[in-house]
Design a protein around this motif. Structure first.
Motif, short mmCIF file in Angstrom:
data_model
loop_
_atom_site.label_atom_id
_atom_site.label_comp_id
_atom_site.label_asym_id
_atom_site.label_seq_id
_atom_site.Cartn_x
_atom_site.Cartn_y
_atom_site.Cartn_z
N SER A 67 11.27 -31.17 42.49
CA SER A 67 9.98 -31.82 42.23
C SER A 67 9.16 -31.91 43.50
O SER A 67 7.94 -31.67 43.48
CB SER A 67 10.20 -33.22 41.66
N GLU A 68 9.80 -32.27 44.60
CA GLU A 68 9.09 -32.35 45.88
C GLU A 68 8.52 -31.00 46.27
O GLU A 68 7.38 -30.89 46.71
CB GLU A 68 10.04 -32.86 46.97
N PHE A 69 9.30 -29.95 46.06
CA PHE A 69 8.85 -28.59 46.37
C PHE A 69 7.64 -28.23 45.53
O PHE A 69 6.65 -27.70 46.03
CB PHE A 69 10.01 -27.62 46.14
N LEU A 70 7.70 -28.54 44.24
CA LEU A 70 6.59 -28.20 43.35
C LEU A 70 5.34 -29.02 43.66
O LEU A 70 4.21 -28.48 43.66
CB LEU A 70 7.01 -28.40 41.89
N LEU A 71 5.51 -30.30 43.94
CA LEU A 71 4.36 -31.14 44.27
C LEU A 71 3.72 -30.72 45.59
O LEU A 71 2.49 -30.73 45.75
CB LEU A 71 4.76 -32.61 44.34
N ARG A 72 4.53 -30.33 46.54
CA ARG A 72 4.00 -29.87 47.82
C ARG A 72 3.19 -28.59 47.61
O ARG A 72 2.18 -28.36 48.26
CB ARG A 72 5.16 -29.63 48.80
N GLY A 73 3.63 -27.77 46.67
CA GLY A 73 2.89 -26.53 46.38
C GLY A 73 1.55 -26.79 45.75
O GLY A 73 0.65 -25.94 45.82
N LEU A 74 1.34 -27.92 45.13
CA LEU A 74 0.06 -28.25 44.52
C LEU A 74 -0.97 -28.74 45.54
O LEU A 74 -2.17 -28.70 45.29
CB LEU A 74 0.24 -29.32 43.44
N LYS A 75 -0.52 -29.19 46.70
CA LYS A 75 -1.44 -29.69 47.73
C LYS A 75 -2.14 -28.51 48.41
O LYS A 75 -1.71 -27.36 48.32
CB LYS A 75 -0.67 -30.50 48.78
N ARG A 76 -3.21 -28.88 49.11
CA ARG A 76 -3.95 -27.86 49.85
C ARG A 76 -3.04 -27.28 50.92
O ARG A 76 -2.41 -28.00 51.68
CB ARG A 76 -5.17 -28.52 50.48
N TRP A 77 -2.96 -26.01 51.02
CA TRP A 77 -2.10 -25.26 51.92
C TRP A 77 -0.61 -25.58 51.70
O TRP A 77 0.22 -25.24 52.53
CB TRP A 77 -2.46 -25.50 53.38
N GLY A 78 -0.30 -26.21 50.62
CA GLY A 78 1.09 -26.55 50.34
C GLY A 78 1.95 -25.33 50.07
O GLY A 78 3.13 -25.29 50.43
#
Length: 128
Positions: A67-78
């Protein structure tokens, strides 16, 4: 005080024959053996329960990491950070930790100590 005088003193105060005393001792030992067997069964079931709980906790931890990986991917430059900080590094560490835990559990179930020697943890005798 010698054994003979202690036996005479005990017999004079108890008024039971040696055969009756041995019978009572055997009954007491059988009761203690039964209690120890039930305790061992309870400990085994609790060990299995703890292992299942640990497995569930590992699964939850994996889901949180994902979940952390996926949420980080949603952020700008994530997505760029995910390339360099992907879950693979954490997976290697967690895989090593899980393997160590499994080895410890196996050694505990086989009665081995931390060094792997086969000194018996407890000696149980079969029932007559």
């Amino acid at each position: 005080m010698s054994y003979a005088s202690a036996a005479d003193t005990a017999q004079s105060t108890d008024r039971r024959t040696e055969k009756e005393l041995l019978t009572d001792i055997r009954k007491s030992l059988a009761g203690a053996d039964e209690i120890s067997n039930r305790t061992l069964e309870t400990l085994n079931s609790q060990t299995e329960q703890l292992q299942r709980i640990q497995g569930h906790a590992d699964g939850i931890e994996h889901n949180l990491d994902q979940s952390e990986f996926l949420l980080r991917g949603l952020k700008r430059w994530g997505w760029v950070r995910n390339i360099f900080k992907g879950p693979r590094a954490n997976q290697q560490e967690k895989l090593q930790q899980m393997q160590q835990r499994q080895q410890q559990q196996q050694s505990a179930s086989w009665g081995l100590d931390a060094e792997g020697s086969s000194e018996p943890v407890s000696v149980l005798r079969p029932r007559p």
